[in-house]
Structures are given as C-alpha cells and as structure tokens.
Scaffold this motif. Structure first.
Motif, PDB file in Angstrom:
ATOM      1  N   LYS A  46     -32.974  50.965   8.213  1.00 24.44           N
ATOM      2  CA  LYS A  46     -32.182  50.748   9.283  1.00 24.44           C
ATOM      3  C   LYS A  46     -32.625  50.857  11.042  1.00 24.44           C
ATOM      4  O   LYS A  46     -32.997  49.610  11.417  1.00 24.44           O
ATOM      5  CB  LYS A  46     -30.783  50.808   9.183  1.00 24.44           C
ATOM      6  CG  LYS A  46     -29.366  50.213  10.138  1.00 24.44           C
ATOM      7  CD  LYS A  46     -28.157  50.447   9.761  1.00 24.44           C
ATOM      8  CE  LYS A  46     -27.463  49.928  11.198  1.00 24.44           C
ATOM      9  NZ  LYS A  46     -25.599  50.122  10.518  1.00 24.44           N
ATOM     10  N   ALA A  47     -32.764  51.771  10.861  1.00 26.93           N
ATOM     11  CA  ALA A  47     -33.307  52.759  12.320  1.00 26.93           C
ATOM     12  C   ALA A  47     -34.911  51.711  12.872  1.00 26.93           C
ATOM     13  O   ALA A  47     -34.263  51.255  13.873  1.00 26.93           O
ATOM     14  CB  ALA A  47     -33.052  53.852  12.710  1.00 26.93           C
ATOM     15  N   LEU A  48     -35.038  51.655  11.739  1.00 21.03           N
ATOM     16  CA  LEU A  48     -36.771  51.737  12.091  1.00 21.03           C
ATOM     17  C   LEU A  48     -36.615  49.771  12.165  1.00 21.03           C
ATOM     18  O   LEU A  48     -37.359  49.318  13.028  1.00 21.03           O
ATOM     19  CB  LEU A  48     -37.842  51.457  10.703  1.00 21.03           C
ATOM     20  CG  LEU A  48     -38.373  53.183  11.049  1.00 21.03           C
ATOM     21  CD1 LEU A  48     -38.801  53.903   9.802  1.00 21.03           C
ATOM     22  CD2 LEU A  48     -39.124  53.727  12.038  1.00 21.03           C
ATOM     23  N   ASN A  49     -35.884  48.766  11.067  1.00 24.13           N
ATOM     24  CA  ASN A  49     -36.183  47.792  11.492  1.00 24.13           C
ATOM     25  C   ASN A  49     -35.263  47.202  12.734  1.00 24.13           C
ATOM     26  O   ASN A  49     -35.356  46.290  13.565  1.00 24.13           O
ATOM     27  CB  ASN A  49     -35.238  46.808  10.748  1.00 24.13           C
ATOM     28  CG  ASN A  49     -36.000  46.381   8.898  1.00 24.13           C
ATOM     29  OD1 ASN A  49     -37.353  46.177   8.887  1.00 24.13           O
ATOM     30  ND2 ASN A  49     -35.522  46.722   8.123  1.00 24.13           N
ATOM     31  N   GLU A  50     -34.461  48.183  13.447  1.00 28.77           N
ATOM     32  CA  GLU A  50     -33.814  48.014  14.849  1.00 28.77           C
ATOM     33  C   GLU A  50     -34.802  48.333  15.816  1.00 28.77           C
ATOM     34  O   GLU A  50     -34.680  47.514  16.617  1.00 28.77           O
ATOM     35  CB  GLU A  50     -32.413  49.081  14.901  1.00 28.77           C
ATOM     36  CG  GLU A  50     -31.587  48.606  14.244  1.00 28.77           C
ATOM     37  CD  GLU A  50     -30.332  49.524  14.578  1.00 28.77           C
ATOM     38  OE1 GLU A  50     -30.155  50.272  15.615  1.00 28.77           O
ATOM     39  OE2 GLU A  50     -29.619  49.769  13.887  1.00 28.77           O
ATOM     40  N   ALA A  51     -35.587  48.989  15.642  1.00 31.62           N
ATOM     41  CA  ALA A  51     -36.962  49.335  16.580  1.00 31.62           C
ATOM     42  C   ALA A  51     -37.787  48.053  16.259  1.00 31.62           C
ATOM     43  O   ALA A  51     -38.267  47.865  17.495  1.00 31.62           O
ATOM     44  CB  ALA A  51     -37.601  50.795  16.262  1.00 31.62           C
ATOM     45  N   TRP A  52     -37.761  47.788  15.701  1.00 23.58           N
ATOM     46  CA  TRP A  52     -39.224  46.555  15.031  1.00 23.58           C
ATOM     47  C   TRP A  52     -38.714  45.472  15.950  1.00 23.58           C
ATOM     48  O   TRP A  52     -39.691  44.543  16.558  1.00 23.58           O
ATOM     49  CB  TRP A  52     -39.740  46.592  13.749  1.00 23.58           C
ATOM     50  CG  TRP A  52     -40.737  45.224  13.721  1.00 23.58           C
ATOM     51  CD1 TRP A  52     -40.797  44.298  13.433  1.00 23.58           C
ATOM     52  CD2 TRP A  52     -42.584  44.733  13.952  1.00 23.58           C
ATOM     53  NE1 TRP A  52     -41.469  43.227  13.553  1.00 23.58           N
ATOM     54  CE2 TRP A  52     -42.527  43.296  13.582  1.00 23.58           C
ATOM     55  CE3 TRP A  52     -42.430  46.107  13.931  1.00 23.58           C
ATOM     56  CZ2 TRP A  52     -44.220  43.660  13.265  1.00 23.58           C
ATOM     57  CZ3 TRP A  52     -44.012  45.880  14.149  1.00 23.58           C
ATOM     58  CH2 TRP A  52     -44.774  45.451  13.987  1.00 23.58           C
ATOM     59  N   LYS A  53     -37.397  44.673  15.673  1.00 23.72           N
ATOM     60  CA  LYS A  53     -36.588  43.974  16.532  1.00 23.72           C
ATOM     61  C   LYS A  53     -36.763  44.470  17.938  1.00 23.72           C
ATOM     62  O   LYS A  53     -37.326  43.575  18.928  1.00 23.72           O
ATOM     63  CB  LYS A  53     -35.500  43.956  16.351  1.00 23.72           C
ATOM     64  CG  LYS A  53     -35.102  43.097  14.639  1.00 23.72           C
ATOM     65  CD  LYS A  53     -33.669  43.330  14.370  1.00 23.72           C
ATOM     66  CE  LYS A  53     -33.286  42.947  12.911  1.00 23.72           C
ATOM     67  NZ  LYS A  53     -31.753  42.846  12.606  1.00 23.72           N
TER      68      LYS A  53
END
Length: 510
Positions: free
Chosen positions: A302-309
């Motif tokens: 979840k954290a990394l998907n937010e970072a990617w966005k």
C-alpha cells in the motif's frame, strides 16, 4: 534472499527425478539432458528482451560521478582545510574516493587505493576532517588497526566531520557508520554513544534538505542511511516497530520527503514481514508466519503504491516487484513492475535478480523460462551492473535441481560452460577485486568439472574465498573442500580422455 517453497503450489518433482535417474542408468543421459521439471500444467511464455536504454544508462552513470565529485573533491575545495603541503595528495585521495563511491571501473578503485594518498596527506600534516575520515575508513586489509582501535578512530573521525561544513548527508552517513561500529565496542558506555551518534545522524536531515544539492542520488544515500539507522536502533534492543517509528517521526516533519517516507515504510514492512516468515522452507515456517508475512507485505504494498502514484521511480518498482513475488504470482503484474524498474534504471540488478527468482520453478515459473531469462540477462551485455552474471545463476539454479549423475555433465557441457565462462571472464576483467564473484566462478568451475579453470580462480583468491548469501549457495567450509579437491585433481594431471570422477559434495543449501 533465500527462497521458499510454496505449500499452496506443490512441485511433483520426485517422479521426474526418478525417470531421469532411470534414463541415466541405461545411458540416455550421455546424449541428452532429461527434463526434470513438469511444465505441462503451465504454458511457457516467451521471455522478452530486458529494457536497456544505453544512452540513458551512460548519462545517469556520468551524472552520478559528477554529483559525487561535487560532494567530495569540490566540497574540499570550498570548505576543506587546504594547504600546499598536502593538497596534491588530498586531491588524489578525494578523486579516488569519488570513483569508488560512484562505482566507476577501468580502473576499478578499492578502499586500499584511497588509503595510500589519504595517509600521505595526513602524514604531511593534513587535519581536514573529511581526509581524516577517509584515512580511517579506508584502513582495511594490511592497514586494519584491529577492531577496537578502528571503532575508536571512526568515532573520533565522524565527530570531527560532523562539526565541519561538508555536505550534511555525508556527515550524517559518517555518524551512522560510527554508531554502527559502536554497537560492537567493548568500551564502557559505548552503546549510549552509539545511540547519540544515530540520533545526531538523523537530526541532520532538515539541514541536508535545506543546504545539500538534492537529486535522486542524494535521496538514495539518505534511503540507505535511514534504513541503516533503523537497523542501528534495533541493535540497541529497541523493538523493530519502535525503531522504525523513531526514524519515521523525523520524516513526518518534512513534507518534501513524502515519497522517501513511503518508500522507507514499504522497505521496513517488507523486510519485517520476511522476518516473521523466516527464510525457512514452507514446512518449517513458524506457526502464524505466513499470515504475518502476508499482512506486513500488504502494508508495504500500500505504501509503495502511494509512492508510485506521487513519483514513479526504480526503487519503488523494484520493491513492488519483490512483493508481487511474495504474495502475488501474477505474471503480467510481475512483468509490469519489472519493465518499469528497468526502464527507469537500466542498471537495476536487484529487479533482474527478483525476476529470475520469480521464474524459478519453486516460485511461479518454469525451468525453461528461468534459463531463457538468464540468457536475456547475458544479452544485455551490462556487465557493469552485474546483470550478465545472472546467466550463470540461472544455470546454477537448474543444476541444483538435477541428479548427481546429471549435474557435472550439464554445467560442463559445450553449450553451457562457455556461457558461464564468458560472462565471468568479462566481469572480472573490469572488477578483478570482487572476491565474492570470483569465488562463485571458482565453485562453478569445480561443479562443472573444469578443474584447471577453477584452480586458477581459487589460486587468485588465496585466503579471500567468500561465500555468497543467495540461493543456491554453499557453506564456506564446503567451498574450501572444493578448493582442496581441485588442487589435488590438477596436481594429479589426469589424462584428458579420462577426466577424474568427482563424488557428489552434497546439495547446495536452498
């Protein structure tokens, strides 16, 4: 990381191994290498070429070197303690450090290379804090003063550098290194001093934001430093979540570092999840380990998907690729994150290693796909990032699953051994001091029955034989036994038409 076997996806290899052994007993394996992996239930997909934008890769490497030079040698010219008595030696040491830190080759630079001019500058009277730090940090090999003296020197050097005007991130890294050394000190109060060093390193983050030249390389250094600080706090017996939160609290105060904060969150929960699962094979995972593993990796995802966005980059894609391997298994999703990682950074060795792991039959792929990807790694010709070496890793993984009757015949075959030899020879021509890679090459030569070539590598290593940590690997004592057997075989000078028969050394640790 060491690899699991999934309980949810049993691998019925036993029947195929028995068939392979039977074939070898009747002489069939002298002509072909029998298939030992079941692939009928899963379609084999074509492995696509690995993204390699050569111009972009070269530009990025050059920019990394130039930025490193600005924060090392040019920083000395701006804020260092200069004097004609030592400037020449200082500049030589700092330029070598620039090449070392930015991973340049041709020629390759080692800490010992840095030490010689740094020591000469100090002998000429130089008391510049960064030169003093380099002198102590490069005191390795024949210059190693011993563990406790090194700890003392690093503490003094780091604190001297911390009081200077050198870039804040370099001061922070020095304090973190000194604190890490302090964890193994036997001096009274050493652990308290280590904690103060860690706190002082973390406290430099706002100053670094305000004054340092910020770019992807700066952020990568802080990512490394912050992850090391979490490990350092844990070394002080602070619980893992509390150690992470101690670092995260500082990041929470700096909105400009939201992406870095999310990446560090993903990094922590990913690795903490693996700690819960352990590196054991699936049947030996502790009770509750799988559930905790999945829960923690979902937090990381979840954290990394937010970072990617917020900002796509190679580090985020690399970790999402790892997570997809651990709790996903969808080929298209894996390919998506792999392509994103290598498009962003063509030197992304870790992403290539993870994809090779993903394609291993014990995870989600097939032997054919694994070997094909190994050949794709070789085809990149990117020896500098070590990607070509994964061709040898693919063959070693395949070898580890064969019967003893097939193993040497496979690795030493006219088709396979030249592939392995070519990538290792090229890499070591440019990085001759990489003892770990040379050690693996020596072992591969031994396992392939290429004893003269293996002996040459063992001899070059001397007492620097090094075990590697990734699957499949051999304990150091087993490797030493291989070295002794190789020397004995070469000394016996067997006739070429009657190569010595090697008894199995036992399976690699998996």
């Amino acid at each position: 990381m060491t690899d699991p076997q999934h309980l949810s996806r049993p691998r019925p290899w036993g029947r195929f191994v028995l068939l392979a052994i039977a074939a070898s007993l009747v002489g069939l394996s002298t002509r072909v290498i029998p298939r030992v992996f079941p692939v009928a239930a899963r379609a084999v997909r074509k492995v696509m070429p690995i993204p390699q934008d050569t111009a972009k890769i070269e530009t990025r490497r050059r920019e990394f070197q130039e930025w490193t030079r600005r924060t090392v040698r040019e920083a000395y010219d701006k804020v260092g303690k200069q004097d004609l008595r030592w400037n020449e030696q200082a500049h030589e040491a700092l330029e070598l450090a620039t090449r070392l830190f930015s991973q340049q080759v041709d020629p390759e630079v080692s800490l010992i290379d840095v030490h010689t001019p740094a020591k000469a500058a100090i002998a000429a009277g130089c008391d510049d804090p960064y030169l003093v730090y380099l002198d102590h940090r490069s005191s390795v090999g024949p210059h190693d003063p011993g563990e406790q003296e090194m700890i003392r020197r690093m503490k003094v050097a780091a604190r001297g550098l911390a009081a200077s005007r050198y870039p804040a991130f370099r001061r922070a890294m020095a304090l973190q290194v000194a604190g890490t050394y302090g964890l193994i000190s036997n001096a009274a109060g050493a652990r308290k001093e280590a904690e103060r060093d860690f706190d002082a390193s973390l406290a430099l983050l706002p100053e670094s934001i305000a004054e340092d030249e910020r770019n992807e390389f700066w952020e990568a250094r802080w990512f490394e430093n912050l992850s090391s600080l979490i490990a350092g706090y844990r070394g002080l017996d602070i619980a893992a979540p509390a150690a992470y939160e101690r670092v995260d609290a500082k990041l929470a105060q700096i909105p400009e570092l939201t992406v870095l904060r999310l990446q560090l969150r993903g990094y922590f929960w990913f690795h903490y999840g693996w700690e819960a699962r352990t590196q054991a094979f699936a049947p030996n995972v502790p009770v509750g380990g799988f559930d905790t593993f999945e829960k923690h990796l979902e937090v990381a995802q979840k954290a990394l998907n937010e970072a990617w966005k917020l900002r796509p980059d190679a580090r985020t894609a690399e970790y999402l690729l790892e997570i997809e391997k651990g709790i996903g298994g969808d080929r298209d999703t894996m390919e998506l994150w792999f392509d994103r990682a290598l498009t962003a950074d063509g030197d992304q060795y870790n992403a290539c290693f993870t994809k090779l792991d993903w394609l291993d039959p014990k995870w989600h792929g097939t032997a054919e796909e694994m070997l094909a990807f190994g050949r794709a790694c070789r085809a990149t010709k990117n020896w500098r990032a070590g990607i070509t070496l994964l061709s040898g890793d693919a063959h070693l993984r395949y070898y580890s699953k064969l019967s003893p009757w097939q193993q040497a015949r496979y690795l030493g075959s006219p088709k396979v051994w030249p592939e392995i030899k070519s990538v290792y020879d090229e890499y070591l021509m440019h990085r001759p001091s990489d003892d770990l890679t040379r050690s693996k090459y020596a072992v591969l030569g031994y396992l392939a029955g290429r004893y003269p070539e293996a002996h040459a590598q063992f001899e070059e290593l001397g007492d620097r034989l090094t075990a590697w940590p990734t699957f499949p690997y051999y304990p150091l004592e087993t490797m030493k036994g291989m070295r002794s057997k190789t020397a004995a075989i070469v000394a016996s000078k067997p006739r070429p038409e009657q190569p010595p028969i090697r008894k199995p050394d036992g399976p690699a640790l998996q």
